[in-house]
Design an enzyme around this catalytic site. Structure first.
Site, PDB file in Angstrom:
ATOM      1  N   ARG A 129      -6.053  60.209  28.833  1.00 56.55           N
ATOM      2  CA  ARG A 129      -4.994  59.634  29.695  1.00 56.55           C
ATOM      3  C   ARG A 129      -4.194  58.574  28.931  1.00 56.55           C
ATOM      4  NH1 ARG A 129      -7.755  57.817  35.149  1.00 56.55           N
ATOM      5  NH2 ARG A 129      -5.678  56.969  35.499  1.00 56.55           N
TER       6      ARG A 129
ATOM      7  N   ASN B 232      -1.179  50.928  38.965  1.00 50.13           N
ATOM      8  CA  ASN B 232      -1.251  51.841  37.826  1.00 50.13           C
ATOM      9  C   ASN B 232      -1.916  51.186  36.633  1.00 50.13           C
ATOM     10  OD1 ASN B 232       0.176  53.542  39.481  1.00 50.13           O
ATOM     11  ND2 ASN B 232       2.164  53.080  38.552  1.00 50.13           N
ATOM     12  N   VAL B 233      -2.544  52.007  35.832  1.00 52.47           N
ATOM     13  CA  VAL B 233      -3.256  51.503  34.652  1.00 52.47           C
ATOM     14  C   VAL B 233      -2.456  51.836  33.373  1.00 52.47           C
ATOM     15  CG1 VAL B 233      -5.526  51.559  35.739  1.00 52.47           C
ATOM     16  CG2 VAL B 233      -4.683  53.619  34.591  1.00 52.47           C
ATOM     17  N   ASP B 234      -1.226  52.374  33.567  1.00 49.89           N
ATOM     18  CA  ASP B 234      -0.389  52.646  32.385  1.00 49.89           C
ATOM     19  C   ASP B 234       0.421  51.387  32.053  1.00 49.89           C
ATOM     20  OD1 ASP B 234       1.646  54.510  34.671  1.00 49.89           O
ATOM     21  OD2 ASP B 234       2.193  52.582  33.804  1.00 49.89           O
TER      22      ASP B 234
ATOM     23  N   HIS C  44      -5.597  47.234  39.281  1.00 48.02           N
ATOM     24  CA  HIS C  44      -6.685  48.134  38.877  1.00 48.02           C
ATOM     25  C   HIS C  44      -6.874  48.175  37.369  1.00 48.02           C
ATOM     26  CE1 HIS C  44      -6.074  50.244  42.987  1.00 48.02           C
ATOM     27  NE2 HIS C  44      -6.863  49.203  43.067  1.00 48.02           N
TER      28      HIS C  44
ATOM     29  N   SER D 219       0.089  56.368  47.738  1.00 47.35           N
ATOM     30  CA  SER D 219      -0.392  57.072  48.935  1.00 47.35           C
ATOM     31  C   SER D 219      -0.947  56.069  49.935  1.00 47.35           C
ATOM     32  CB  SER D 219      -1.478  58.076  48.532  1.00 47.35           C
ATOM     33  OG  SER D 219      -2.493  57.408  47.799  1.00 47.35           O
TER      34      SER D 219
ATOM     35  N   ASN E  99       9.086  57.177  48.662  1.00 46.48           N
ATOM     36  CA  ASN E  99       8.036  58.175  48.422  1.00 46.48           C
ATOM     37  C   ASN E  99       8.561  59.505  48.948  1.00 46.48           C
ATOM     38  OD1 ASN E  99       5.635  59.757  48.471  1.00 46.48           O
ATOM     39  ND2 ASN E  99       4.427  57.884  48.517  1.00 46.48           N
TER      40      ASN E  99
HETATM   41  C1  BV8 Z   1     -13.924  48.036  46.149  1.00 46.11           C
HETATM   42  C2  BV8 Z   1      -8.154  52.748  38.319  1.00 46.11           C
HETATM   43  C3  BV8 Z   1     -15.817  46.759  46.767  1.00 46.11           C
HETATM   44  C4  BV8 Z   1      -9.049  53.807  37.781  1.00 46.11           C
HETATM   45  C5  BV8 Z   1      -8.237  53.098  40.747  1.00 46.11           C
HETATM   46  C6  BV8 Z   1     -13.928  53.906  53.008  1.00 46.11           C
HETATM   47  C7  BV8 Z   1     -12.900  53.226  53.659  1.00 46.11           C
HETATM   48  C8  BV8 Z   1     -12.158  52.226  53.015  1.00 46.11           C
HETATM   49  C9  BV8 Z   1     -12.449  51.894  51.697  1.00 46.11           C
HETATM   50  C10 BV8 Z   1     -13.471  52.580  51.066  1.00 46.11           C
HETATM   51  C11 BV8 Z   1     -14.202  53.570  51.699  1.00 46.11           C
HETATM   52  N1  BV8 Z   1     -15.110  54.064  50.830  1.00 46.11           N
HETATM   53  C12 BV8 Z   1     -14.982  53.398  49.671  1.00 46.11           C
HETATM   54  C13 BV8 Z   1     -14.012  52.481  49.802  1.00 46.11           C
HETATM   55  C14 BV8 Z   1     -13.555  51.534  48.806  1.00 46.11           C
HETATM   56  C15 BV8 Z   1     -12.654  52.236  47.786  1.00 46.11           C
HETATM   57  C16 BV8 Z   1     -11.536  52.987  48.461  1.00 46.11           C
HETATM   58  O1  BV8 Z   1     -10.574  52.397  48.917  1.00 46.11           O
HETATM   59  N2  BV8 Z   1     -11.711  54.323  48.544  1.00 46.11           N
HETATM   60  C17 BV8 Z   1     -10.671  55.128  49.176  1.00 46.11           C
HETATM   61  C18 BV8 Z   1     -10.528  56.439  48.438  1.00 46.11           C
HETATM   62  C19 BV8 Z   1     -11.036  55.330  50.642  1.00 46.11           C
HETATM   63  N3  BV8 Z   1     -12.099  51.148  47.002  1.00 46.11           N
HETATM   64  C20 BV8 Z   1     -12.783  50.682  45.938  1.00 46.11           C
HETATM   65  O2  BV8 Z   1     -13.842  51.152  45.560  1.00 46.11           O
HETATM   66  C21 BV8 Z   1     -12.194  49.464  45.275  1.00 46.11           C
HETATM   67  N4  BV8 Z   1     -13.237  48.489  45.112  1.00 46.11           N
HETATM   68  O3  BV8 Z   1     -13.683  48.310  47.298  1.00 46.11           O
HETATM   69  O4  BV8 Z   1     -14.975  47.254  45.742  1.00 46.11           O
HETATM   70  C22 BV8 Z   1     -16.441  45.568  46.175  1.00 46.11           C
HETATM   71  C23 BV8 Z   1     -16.020  44.307  46.605  1.00 46.11           C
HETATM   72  C24 BV8 Z   1     -16.626  43.200  46.062  1.00 46.11           C
HETATM   73  C25 BV8 Z   1     -17.615  43.335  45.064  1.00 46.11           C
HETATM   74  C26 BV8 Z   1     -17.981  44.615  44.615  1.00 46.11           C
HETATM   75  C27 BV8 Z   1     -17.395  45.749  45.165  1.00 46.11           C
HETATM   76  C28 BV8 Z   1     -11.678  49.794  43.878  1.00 46.11           C
HETATM   77  C29 BV8 Z   1     -10.537  50.782  43.988  1.00 46.11           C
HETATM   78  C30 BV8 Z   1      -9.885  50.935  42.618  1.00 46.11           C
HETATM   79  C31 BV8 Z   1     -10.184  52.311  42.067  1.00 46.11           C
HETATM   80  N5  BV8 Z   1      -9.404  52.501  40.816  1.00 46.11           N
HETATM   81  N6  BV8 Z   1      -7.557  53.212  39.589  1.00 46.11           N
HETATM   82  C32 BV8 Z   1      -8.279  54.970  37.235  1.00 46.11           C
HETATM   83  O5  BV8 Z   1      -7.031  54.958  37.246  1.00 46.11           O
HETATM   84  O6  BV8 Z   1      -8.950  55.922  36.768  1.00 46.11           O
HETATM   85  S1  BV8 Z   1      -7.542  53.728  42.155  1.00 46.11           S
HETATM   86  C33 BV8 Z   1      -6.371  54.924  41.783  1.00 46.11           C
HETATM   87  O7  BV8 Z   1      -6.123  55.641  42.971  1.00 46.11           O
HETATM   88  C34 BV8 Z   1      -5.019  54.400  41.422  1.00 46.11           C
HETATM   89  O8  BV8 Z   1      -5.068  53.277  40.595  1.00 46.11           O
HETATM   90  C35 BV8 Z   1      -4.388  54.083  42.743  1.00 46.11           C
HETATM   91  O9  BV8 Z   1      -4.560  52.760  43.097  1.00 46.11           O
HETATM   92  C36 BV8 Z   1      -5.189  54.884  43.712  1.00 46.11           C
HETATM   93  C37 BV8 Z   1      -4.335  55.756  44.568  1.00 46.11           C
HETATM   94  O10 BV8 Z   1      -3.461  56.332  43.738  1.00 46.11           O
HETATM   95  P1  BV8 Z   1      -1.866  56.095  44.006  1.00 46.11           P
HETATM   96  O11 BV8 Z   1      -1.360  55.132  43.013  1.00 46.11           O
HETATM   97  O12 BV8 Z   1      -1.550  55.842  45.427  1.00 46.11           O
HETATM   98  O13 BV8 Z   1      -1.432  57.489  43.608  1.00 46.11           O
HETATM   99  P2  BV8 Z   1      -1.805  58.803  44.365  1.00 46.11           P
HETATM  100  O14 BV8 Z   1      -2.023  59.847  43.344  1.00 46.11           O
HETATM  101  O15 BV8 Z   1      -2.839  58.563  45.395  1.00 46.11           O
HETATM  102  O16 BV8 Z   1      -0.461  59.068  45.161  1.00 46.11           O
HETATM  103  C38 BV8 Z   1       0.720  59.227  44.423  1.00 46.11           C
HETATM  104  C39 BV8 Z   1       1.826  58.951  45.413  1.00 46.11           C
HETATM  105  O17 BV8 Z   1       3.045  59.055  44.715  1.00 46.11           O
HETATM  106  C40 BV8 Z   1       1.850  59.976  46.530  1.00 46.11           C
HETATM  107  O18 BV8 Z   1       2.064  59.324  47.769  1.00 46.11           O
HETATM  108  C41 BV8 Z   1       3.052  60.841  46.169  1.00 46.11           C
HETATM  109  O19 BV8 Z   1       3.733  61.330  47.326  1.00 46.11           O
HETATM  110  C42 BV8 Z   1       3.930  59.857  45.455  1.00 46.11           C
HETATM  111  N7  BV8 Z   1       4.856  60.452  44.488  1.00 46.11           N
HETATM  112  C43 BV8 Z   1       4.710  61.579  43.762  1.00 46.11           C
HETATM  113  N8  BV8 Z   1       5.805  61.759  42.972  1.00 46.11           N
HETATM  114  C44 BV8 Z   1       6.637  60.711  43.208  1.00 46.11           C
HETATM  115  C45 BV8 Z   1       6.046  59.876  44.157  1.00 46.11           C
HETATM  116  N9  BV8 Z   1       6.628  58.749  44.605  1.00 46.11           N
HETATM  117  C46 BV8 Z   1       7.846  58.438  44.099  1.00 46.11           C
HETATM  118  N10 BV8 Z   1       8.487  59.181  43.165  1.00 46.11           N
HETATM  119  C47 BV8 Z   1       7.909  60.326  42.706  1.00 46.11           C
HETATM  120  N11 BV8 Z   1       8.555  61.091  41.810  1.00 46.11           N
END
Ligand code: BV8
Ligand code: ZN
Length: 259
Positions: free
Chosen positions: A81, A113-115, A130, A208, A232
């Site tokens: 990546r 984003n991580v980029d 992140h 998202s 979006n």
């Molecule tokens: C934490 C780095 C606790 C890594 C990332 C149940 C309910 C609620 C929460 C949770 C749950 N179960 C677990 C959790 C917690 C969990 C979480 O939220 N899970 C979700 C899935 C439910 N969260 C965590 O674990 C976080 N930590 O809670 O810790 C804690 C607290 C104290 C002490 C100890 C522990 C950590 C979360 C961070 C994870 N790391 N990234 C890597 O990159 O590999 S997250 C990763 O996914 C991204 O960084 C981003 O943040 C996330 C979502 O991605 P998006 O950026 O939104 O992108 P996505 O692909 O989803 O969507 C793209 C969007 O772009 C779409 O909407 C699309 O329509 C749009 N798009 C497409 N093309 C275009 C466009 N928009 C504009 N123009 C275009 N051309």
């Protein structure tokens, strides 16, 4: 001059409403997700797992458990990546965000984003909630580790690459990103919360809105009285929150909105 199609007309109206909100704003927060980098060719998080990675679910690969179980697989994924990011360039969306700093009294860029495309577009200090692909560190003693030299051949997608070892304690080097289940960097989260609580407009682009606590940021801004503008192409859980929804790609809409 044919009559613009209704949705085109709608977007024109929405663009001018959004532009008016931005012109009046004292403090603007731009909150971005993977969607802003999509048009640079960086796969969004949900479809980052193409090809060989498709057998994994990002949420299982982006975890400390996955790295503990198979460091070579996880390190290989992040190196692939990182090198993919190095091959692409910021797009007009990143550039429009960078130019915005000359048009508003106060601008805070917060990204999930991580980029490094915001930095390369000229946004000097985006807050990375992140982490970053460009800040590897020792998994044992947390000391920063040097970025591996970019080998001419990119690691093939899906290839295992043994992580480098820490020069200080010989522990395995890990990507400097926040994995699922890991806490966000305190400093970054605090400054994001501060900005979201005091801004007049929060422009959320290409996320998202599903991953917490980052997804809380636009909601906090709305609760604090800011006007939320969303860019979006797809509907998201943030739709009801947005004062203005701009359905379309960031690289097309942000230049129209921000210049
Ligand atoms: C934490 C780095 C606790 C890594 C990332 C149940 C309910 C609620 C929460 C949770 C749950 N179960 C677990 C959790 C917690 C969990 C979480 O939220 N899970 C979700 C899935 C439910 N969260 C965590 O674990 C976080 N930590 O809670 O810790 C804690 C607290 C104290 C002490 C100890 C522990 C950590 C979360 C961070 C994870 N790391 N990234 C890597 O990159 O590999 S997250 C990763 O996914 C991204 O960084 C981003 O943040 C996330 C979502 O991605 P998006 O950026 O939104 O992108 P996505 O692909 O989803 O969507 C793209 C969007 O772009 C779409 O909407 C699309 O329509 C749009 N798009 C497409 N093309 C275009 C466009 N928009 C504009 N123009 C275009 N051309
Ligand atoms: Zn170490």
């Amino acid at each position: 001059w044919e009559h613009p199609a209704p949705d085109e007309e709608h977007t024109e109206m929405a663009l001018s409403d959004a532009a008016k909100l931005l012109q009046k704003a004292r403090h603007v927060v731009v909150f971005t997700g993977a969607g802003i980098s999509a048009e640079s060719g960086v796969a969004t998080f949900r479809d980052a797992l193409t090809g060989l990675w498709s057998r994994f679910d990002a949420q299982s690969l982006a975890t400390p458990q996955a790295f503990a179980e198979d460091p070579d697989l996880v390190w290989g994924w992040y190196e692939w990546r990182r090198q993919q990011v190095q091959q692409v360039r910021p797009n007009h969306g990143h550039l429009a965000v960078a130019r915005l700093k000359d048009h508003v009294p106060q601008l805070t860029v917060i990204t999930q984003n991580v980029d490094d495309l915001h930095e390369r577009a000229g946004s000097d200090t985006p807050t990375h909630l992140h982490g970053s692909l460009f800040a590897p560190r020792c998994a044992t003693c947390s000391r920063p580790a040097p970025l591996p030299a970019t080998t001419e051949e990119q690691p093939a997608e899906g290839s295992r690459v043994p992580p480098p070892r820490c020069a200080h304690c010989a522990g395995p080097v890990r990507p400097g990103v926040v994995w699922f289940g890991e806490a966000l960097p305190e400093q970054a989260l605090e400054s994001a919360v501060r900005a979201a609580s005091s801004c007049d407009v929060l422009l959320t682009v290409g996320t998202s809105g599903l991953v917490y606590p980052a997804a809380e940021i636009p909601r906090l801004a709305a609760r604090s009285g800011a006007a939320v503008i969303q860019v979006n192409p797809q509907p998201t859980p943030l739709d009801p929150l947005a004062a203005v929804n701009l359905p379309g790609p960031a690289a097309e809409l942000l230049p129209a909105l921000l210049t």
